[in-house]
Design a protein around this motif. Structure first.
Motif, PDB file in Angstrom:
ATOM      1  N   VAL A   1      28.912  17.184  39.047  1.00  0.00           N
ATOM      2  CA  VAL A   1      28.940  17.704  40.417  1.00  0.00           C
ATOM      3  C   VAL A   1      30.337  18.185  40.796  1.00  0.00           C
ATOM      4  N   THR A   2      31.345  17.383  40.446  1.00  0.00           N
ATOM      5  CA  THR A   2      32.712  17.716  40.853  1.00  0.00           C
ATOM      6  C   THR A   2      33.353  18.793  39.985  1.00  0.00           C
ATOM      7  N   ARG A   3      33.003  18.822  38.677  1.00  0.00           N
ATOM      8  CA  ARG A   3      33.562  19.834  37.777  1.00  0.00           C
ATOM      9  C   ARG A   3      32.452  20.429  36.911  1.00  0.00           C
ATOM     10  N   PRO A   4      31.564  21.200  37.514  1.00  0.00           N
ATOM     11  CA  PRO A   4      30.467  21.795  36.741  1.00  0.00           C
ATOM     12  C   PRO A   4      30.948  22.733  35.647  1.00  0.00           C
ATOM     13  N   ASP A   5      32.148  23.319  35.807  1.00  0.00           N
ATOM     14  CA  ASP A   5      32.673  24.214  34.778  1.00  0.00           C
ATOM     15  C   ASP A   5      32.927  23.461  33.473  1.00  0.00           C
ATOM     16  N   ILE A   6      33.523  22.275  33.590  1.00  0.00           N
ATOM     17  CA  ILE A   6      33.779  21.451  32.403  1.00  0.00           C
ATOM     18  C   ILE A   6      32.471  20.867  31.872  1.00  0.00           C
ATOM     19  N   SER A   7      31.667  20.356  32.781  1.00  0.00           N
ATOM     20  CA  SER A   7      30.405  19.726  32.390  1.00  0.00           C
ATOM     21  C   SER A   7      29.497  20.696  31.644  1.00  0.00           C
ATOM     22  N   THR A   8      29.487  21.950  32.060  1.00  0.00           N
ATOM     23  CA  THR A   8      28.633  22.948  31.413  1.00  0.00           C
ATOM     24  C   THR A   8      29.066  23.192  29.972  1.00  0.00           C
ATOM     25  N   GLN A   9      30.373  23.237  29.733  1.00  0.00           N
ATOM     26  CA  GLN A   9      30.865  23.428  28.372  1.00  0.00           C
ATOM     27  C   GLN A   9      30.509  22.236  27.483  1.00  0.00           C
ATOM     28  N   VAL A  10      30.637  21.044  28.048  1.00  0.00           N
ATOM     29  CA  VAL A  10      30.257  19.837  27.307  1.00  0.00           C
ATOM     30  C   VAL A  10      28.766  19.874  27.000  1.00  0.00           C
ATOM     31  N   ARG A  11      28.006  20.352  27.962  1.00  0.00           N
ATOM     32  CA  ARG A  11      26.550  20.401  27.818  1.00  0.00           C
ATOM     33  C   ARG A  11      26.132  21.298  26.654  1.00  0.00           C
ATOM     34  N   PHE A  12      26.785  22.441  26.485  1.00  0.00           N
ATOM     35  CA  PHE A  12      26.443  23.351  25.395  1.00  0.00           C
ATOM     36  C   PHE A  12      26.602  22.666  24.038  1.00  0.00           C
ATOM     37  N   ARG A  13      27.702  21.933  23.875  1.00  0.00           N
ATOM     38  CA  ARG A  13      27.954  21.261  22.600  1.00  0.00           C
ATOM     39  C   ARG A  13      26.952  20.134  22.360  1.00  0.00           C
ATOM     40  N   LYS A  14      26.631  19.408  23.426  1.00  0.00           N
ATOM     41  CA  LYS A  14      25.662  18.324  23.280  1.00  0.00           C
ATOM     42  C   LYS A  14      24.288  18.876  22.928  1.00  0.00           C
ATOM     43  N   GLU A  15      23.918  19.990  23.523  1.00  0.00           N
ATOM     44  CA  GLU A  15      22.609  20.580  23.226  1.00  0.00           C
ATOM     45  C   GLU A  15      22.513  20.964  21.751  1.00  0.00           C
ATOM     46  N   GLU A  16      23.603  21.465  21.186  1.00  0.00           N
ATOM     47  CA  GLU A  16      23.617  21.795  19.763  1.00  0.00           C
ATOM     48  C   GLU A  16      23.358  20.554  18.918  1.00  0.00           C
ATOM     49  N   GLU A  17      24.003  19.445  19.288  1.00  0.00           N
ATOM     50  CA  GLU A  17      23.816  18.196  18.542  1.00  0.00           C
ATOM     51  C   GLU A  17      22.383  17.690  18.663  1.00  0.00           C
ATOM     52  N   ILE A  18      21.820  17.797  19.858  1.00  0.00           N
ATOM     53  CA  ILE A  18      20.445  17.340  20.071  1.00  0.00           C
ATOM     54  C   ILE A  18      19.472  18.181  19.255  1.00  0.00           C
ATOM     55  N   ARG A  19      19.674  19.493  19.250  1.00  0.00           N
ATOM     56  CA  ARG A  19      18.794  20.373  18.479  1.00  0.00           C
ATOM     57  C   ARG A  19      18.859  20.042  16.987  1.00  0.00           C
ATOM     58  N   LYS A  20      20.069  19.805  16.476  1.00  0.00           N
ATOM     59  CA  LYS A  20      20.221  19.463  15.062  1.00  0.00           C
ATOM     60  C   LYS A  20      19.545  18.131  14.753  1.00  0.00           C
ATOM     61  N   GLY A  21      19.740  17.157  15.641  1.00  0.00           N
ATOM     62  CA  GLY A  21      19.124  15.853  15.432  1.00  0.00           C
ATOM     63  C   GLY A  21      17.610  15.921  15.476  1.00  0.00           C
ATOM     64  N   ALA A  22      17.072  16.700  16.413  1.00  0.00           N
ATOM     65  CA  ALA A  22      15.620  16.840  16.539  1.00  0.00           C
ATOM     66  C   ALA A  22      15.028  17.530  15.315  1.00  0.00           C
ATOM     67  N   ALA A  23      15.711  18.560  14.813  1.00  0.00           N
ATOM     68  CA  ALA A  23      15.227  19.276  13.632  1.00  0.00           C
ATOM     69  C   ALA A  23      15.184  18.353  12.417  1.00  0.00           C
ATOM     70  N   LYS A  24      16.201  17.511  12.293  1.00  0.00           N
ATOM     71  CA  LYS A  24      16.242  16.566  11.174  1.00  0.00           C
ATOM     72  C   LYS A  24      15.089  15.572  11.264  1.00  0.00           C
ATOM     73  N   LEU A  25      14.824  15.071  12.466  1.00  0.00           N
ATOM     74  CA  LEU A  25      13.752  14.091  12.645  1.00  0.00           C
ATOM     75  C   LEU A  25      12.382  14.701  12.395  1.00  0.00           C
ATOM     76  N   ARG A  26      12.194  15.947  12.815  1.00  0.00           N
ATOM     77  CA  ARG A  26      10.899  16.597  12.618  1.00  0.00           C
ATOM     78  C   ARG A  26      10.640  16.907  11.153  1.00  0.00           C
ATOM     79  N   GLY A  27      11.700  16.861  10.340  1.00  0.00           N
ATOM     80  CA  GLY A  27      11.536  17.102   8.914  1.00  0.00           C
ATOM     81  C   GLY A  27      11.160  15.859   8.129  1.00  0.00           C
ATOM     82  N   ILE A  28      11.139  14.703   8.802  1.00  0.00           N
ATOM     83  CA  ILE A  28      10.784  13.450   8.131  1.00  0.00           C
ATOM     84  C   ILE A  28       9.272  13.249   8.214  1.00  0.00           C
TER      85      ILE A  28
END
Length: 223
Positions: free
Chosen positions: A95-122
């Motif tokens: 809320v206070t720094r959405p500019d920073i939070s948004t950048q962090v969010r992009f990187r986290k989304e990449e990690e989540i997508r990679k993790g989900a793809a790995k799990l769906r391959g099991i």
């Protein structure tokens, strides 16, 4: 004293409750459940990864080992792994720094997508037999009081619209932050203990609990 938030844990630890109530200790809800032997015997059809909060309430053991023990992932032929990077919520940062939070969010989304793809391959392990404890017969009282209870998720009421990949956490702020990725990353975020409650007590576990609490239940607030 059982807590479910790392910030609350650290704040309460400074109150020295053991001097007020001799023998009192503070423990995270997930550590408490494992201590009492409450855990699932695997979850059919759903894979999990774990987001470890920056401010974790889990103090006595490795959080990743804890979530694996509670969810019974080895029964499903895999191990729940830690999904790296901050969720971007960080209390009021979003809320206070959405500019920073948004950048962090992009990187986290990449990690989540990679993790989900790995799990769906099991490959999914075939569902176990019906010789485990049936959580459909468990109640909030009996489930909480039992020791050494290994519960087979899938034998009882199943969560409606369950997704094939979920990311679990043990922090209320992180849960709010992780929920922002549900649609974009194709996953669902939830608390470890809430996911367990759904599988053991059914999708309406919270409604049932509130009804019981309002019908003769007792709530005490320490101020």
């Amino acid at each position: 004293m059982v807590v479910s938030c790392g910030t609350c844990y650290d704040q309460l630890a400074g109150y020295e409750f053991d001097k007020i109530f001799p023998g009192c200790r503070i423990i995270d809800i997930h550590e408490f459940l494992l201590e009492k032997g409450m855990k699932l015997d695997g979850v059919t059809g759903t894979r999990y990864m774990y987001h470890d909060p920056c401010h974790t309430p889990i103090k006595t053991m490795d959080p990743v080992k804890l979530v694996n023990a509670l969810m019974g992932s080895e029964k499903d032929g895999y191990k729940i792994e830690k999904n790296d990077r901050c969720c971007g919520e960080s209390g009021t940062l979003a809320v206070t720094r959405p500019d920073i939070s948004t950048q962090v969010r992009f990187r986290k989304e990449e990690e989540i997508r990679k993790g989900a793809a790995k799990l769906r391959g099991i490959p999914l392990v075939a569902e176990a037999g019906a010789n485990a404890i049936n959580p459909a017969n468990a109640s909030a009282g009996t489930a909480g009081a039992a020791n050494g209870s290994v519960l087979k998720a899938g034998d009882g009421p199943q969560p409606k619209g369950a997704t094939d990949v979920k990311i679990l956490t043990s922090c209320p702020s992180c849960l709010q932050g992780l929920s922002r990725y549900n649609e974009d990353a194709g996953i669902e975020a939830d608390y470890i203990v809430v996911e367990m409650a759904r599988h053991v007590l059914g999708e309406d576990w919270m409604v049932d609990y509130v009804q019981r609490a309002n019908n003769g239940g007792i709530e005490r607030v320490l101020v």
